[in-house]
Design a protein around this motif. Sequence first.
Motif, PDB file in Angstrom:
ATOM      1  N   UNK A  42       0.752  -1.048   0.147  1.00 49.73           N
ATOM      2  CA  UNK A  42      -0.222   0.068   0.012  1.00 49.73           C
ATOM      3  C   UNK A  42       0.835   1.250  -0.027  1.00 49.73           C
ATOM      4  N   UNK A  43       0.410   2.267  -0.885  1.00 49.51           N
ATOM      5  CA  UNK A  43       1.159   3.616  -0.800  1.00 49.51           C
ATOM      6  C   UNK A  43       0.295   4.846  -0.511  1.00 49.51           C
ATOM      7  N   UNK A  44       0.689   5.901   0.067  1.00 48.02           N
ATOM      8  CA  UNK A  44       0.201   6.896   0.577  1.00 48.02           C
ATOM      9  C   UNK A  44       0.244   8.031  -0.343  1.00 48.02           C
ATOM     10  N   UNK A  45      -0.938   8.501  -0.662  1.00 40.96           N
ATOM     11  CA  UNK A  45      -0.760   9.587  -1.823  1.00 40.96           C
ATOM     12  C   UNK A  45      -1.408  11.037  -1.247  1.00 40.96           C
ATOM     13  N   UNK A  46      -0.651  12.104  -1.296  1.00 36.33           N
ATOM     14  CA  UNK A  46      -1.075  13.492  -0.773  1.00 36.33           C
ATOM     15  C   UNK A  46      -1.984  14.073  -1.769  1.00 36.33           C
ATOM     16  N   UNK A  47      -2.697  14.958  -1.594  1.00 34.52           N
ATOM     17  CA  UNK A  47      -3.419  15.948  -2.476  1.00 34.52           C
ATOM     18  C   UNK A  47      -4.569  15.430  -3.382  1.00 34.52           C
ATOM     19  N   UNK A  48      -5.020  14.072  -2.873  1.00 34.17           N
ATOM     20  CA  UNK A  48      -6.095  13.636  -3.631  1.00 34.17           C
ATOM     21  C   UNK A  48      -7.558  13.705  -3.016  1.00 34.17           C
ATOM     22  N   UNK A  49      -7.428  14.469  -1.780  1.00 34.26           N
ATOM     23  CA  UNK A  49      -8.750  14.649  -1.087  1.00 34.26           C
ATOM     24  C   UNK A  49      -8.743  16.023  -0.728  1.00 34.26           C
ATOM     25  N   UNK A  50     -10.091  16.504  -1.020  1.00 38.02           N
ATOM     26  CA  UNK A  50     -10.547  17.935  -0.731  1.00 38.02           C
ATOM     27  C   UNK A  50     -11.342  18.076   0.698  1.00 38.02           C
ATOM     28  N   UNK A 248     -19.267  18.196 -16.170  1.00 35.04           N
ATOM     29  CA  UNK A 248     -18.515  18.131 -17.486  1.00 35.04           C
ATOM     30  C   UNK A 248     -17.137  17.673 -17.278  1.00 35.04           C
ATOM     31  N   UNK A 249     -16.995  16.350 -17.801  1.00 27.66           N
ATOM     32  CA  UNK A 249     -15.563  15.889 -17.897  1.00 27.66           C
ATOM     33  C   UNK A 249     -14.449  16.761 -18.546  1.00 27.66           C
ATOM     34  N   UNK A 250     -14.796  17.582 -19.540  1.00 27.32           N
ATOM     35  CA  UNK A 250     -14.087  18.268 -20.102  1.00 27.32           C
ATOM     36  C   UNK A 250     -13.156  19.227 -19.373  1.00 27.32           C
ATOM     37  N   UNK A 251     -13.796  19.775 -18.196  1.00 31.11           N
ATOM     38  CA  UNK A 251     -13.145  20.603 -17.163  1.00 31.11           C
ATOM     39  C   UNK A 251     -11.932  20.124 -16.780  1.00 31.11           C
ATOM     40  N   UNK A 252     -11.784  18.670 -16.723  1.00 29.33           N
ATOM     41  CA  UNK A 252     -10.586  17.847 -16.001  1.00 29.33           C
ATOM     42  C   UNK A 252      -9.457  18.215 -16.974  1.00 29.33           C
ATOM     43  N   UNK A 310      -5.002  10.284 -10.711  1.00 29.23           N
ATOM     44  CA  UNK A 310      -6.302  10.728  -9.813  1.00 29.23           C
ATOM     45  C   UNK A 310      -6.237  12.081  -9.809  1.00 29.23           C
ATOM     46  N   UNK A 311      -7.598  12.568  -9.844  1.00 33.09           N
ATOM     47  CA  UNK A 311      -8.129  13.983  -9.855  1.00 33.09           C
ATOM     48  C   UNK A 311      -8.956  14.249  -8.851  1.00 33.09           C
ATOM     49  N   UNK A 312      -8.782  14.861  -7.920  1.00 35.03           N
ATOM     50  CA  UNK A 312      -9.741  14.813  -6.882  1.00 35.03           C
ATOM     51  C   UNK A 312     -10.862  16.018  -7.274  1.00 35.03           C
ATOM     52  N   UNK A 313     -12.086  15.359  -7.104  1.00 30.59           N
ATOM     53  CA  UNK A 313     -13.410  15.886  -7.195  1.00 30.59           C
ATOM     54  C   UNK A 313     -14.153  15.635  -6.012  1.00 30.59           C
ATOM     55  N   UNK A 314     -14.818  16.778  -5.803  1.00 32.06           N
ATOM     56  CA  UNK A 314     -15.924  16.683  -4.565  1.00 32.06           C
ATOM     57  C   UNK A 314     -17.023  17.445  -4.784  1.00 32.06           C
ATOM     58  N   UNK A 315     -18.113  16.846  -4.443  1.00 28.71           N
ATOM     59  CA  UNK A 315     -19.424  17.452  -4.564  1.00 28.71           C
ATOM     60  C   UNK A 315     -19.714  18.313  -3.122  1.00 28.71           C
ATOM     61  N   UNK A 330     -12.598  20.800  -8.038  1.00 33.74           N
ATOM     62  CA  UNK A 330     -12.019  19.830  -8.777  1.00 33.74           C
ATOM     63  C   UNK A 330     -10.562  20.233  -8.753  1.00 33.74           C
ATOM     64  N   UNK A 331      -9.740  19.049  -9.224  1.00 37.16           N
ATOM     65  CA  UNK A 331      -8.315  19.291  -9.413  1.00 37.16           C
ATOM     66  C   UNK A 331      -7.401  19.681  -8.302  1.00 37.16           C
TER      67      UNK A 331
END
Length: 352
Positions: A42-50, A248-252, A310-315, A330-331
């Motif tokens: 397992x690896x830990x990644x930062x900056x993927x949670x908003x 819209x996925x184009x924003x990513x 992985x691109x962070x996106x949150x509603x 997002x992002x």
Amino acid sequence: MQLPQELTICLGAPVCDTGATVMEQGANSDHSAQSGPRDRSPQTYRNVVITDQMAADAIQRYVSSRFCCSSSTGEELVIKELTQIPLYRYRLESFTETRHNEKTSKPYTGQRIDGPDRGDPPQLWDIVVQTPNMFHEGSKRLPLPHSAVVKECHKCQGRKRCKCTGCGGSGQFRCRCSSRQRSKNKRCHACSGSGRRRCSKCSGRGRKVCASCKGEGRLLHYQQLNVSWKTLQSEFLSKPPAQESTFPLSLLQKVSGEVILKDDDMMLHPPATSAESSETANAFETVFQDHRKSCGSSCHILRQRKTVEVIPVARVQYEYRGQILSSHVYGREHRVYAKRNPNVLFCGCSVM
């Protein structure tokens, strides 16, 4: 609601506590076919949670930049619910080498001739060409061995000079001085009243040095091997959940994420459906086939590289001025998407 600052990406785990889909951690960028087994720990990644604070700051900037609002906007904005819906960007890069021969010639100045008497010209892919760094585009031209032959220049027939195209070989051409000047006996300074001017292209000689053979009279004809290196690149995004289909996925395409997998090898294989969803595997299979079809007999794939990001996106549902509103953050740049601009954000003043 407090969310963790980090997201752990682990093999085989379908969902983490934050609601983010997780993926397999692959090999690093210098992995090759001769290397050992991949590290699947397992690896830990930062900056993927908003987080709540990130979302609040992003929405506050968004509101302040578009509407006439007071500096107290941040104090009035309260996060009610935040749902993580991270999306994934998949990229396949194929570093290719393309070769083709073309007939060319240059002036023969007495240099050594590497002709067919020294052997048969080699096949297209039998010639050893030094390859640049992988995924660095470039080109190179070199003569095909044993393909040279000397012939008389076809343009000047060995005379070393050709008729001047400016004056047709006469060395002169008609001056453009007007007949009115001549009728008034005004001498033209260009032709001194003769009506003819010396051709400046050939200095009045009527013939010029042959442009093909540069005055040598003979040409060295040979086959030239043209080699070019290019990177084919294709990418696609994972689809959001059904309830987020309006995003819209184009924003990513304009934001960045965090790379969680980078694998490169002499020739990669489409991912197994057990490691990734069948939809993702089918999309990758299509991309793999497209890259292979783009390379015919004159093009070879030297190396391939697969990247998963992985691109962070949150509603985000939040309360502002007594109303419950919803936006997406997002992002890693924490940009904001609002499907509709709520009327509550307007303060009544006109914006020019």
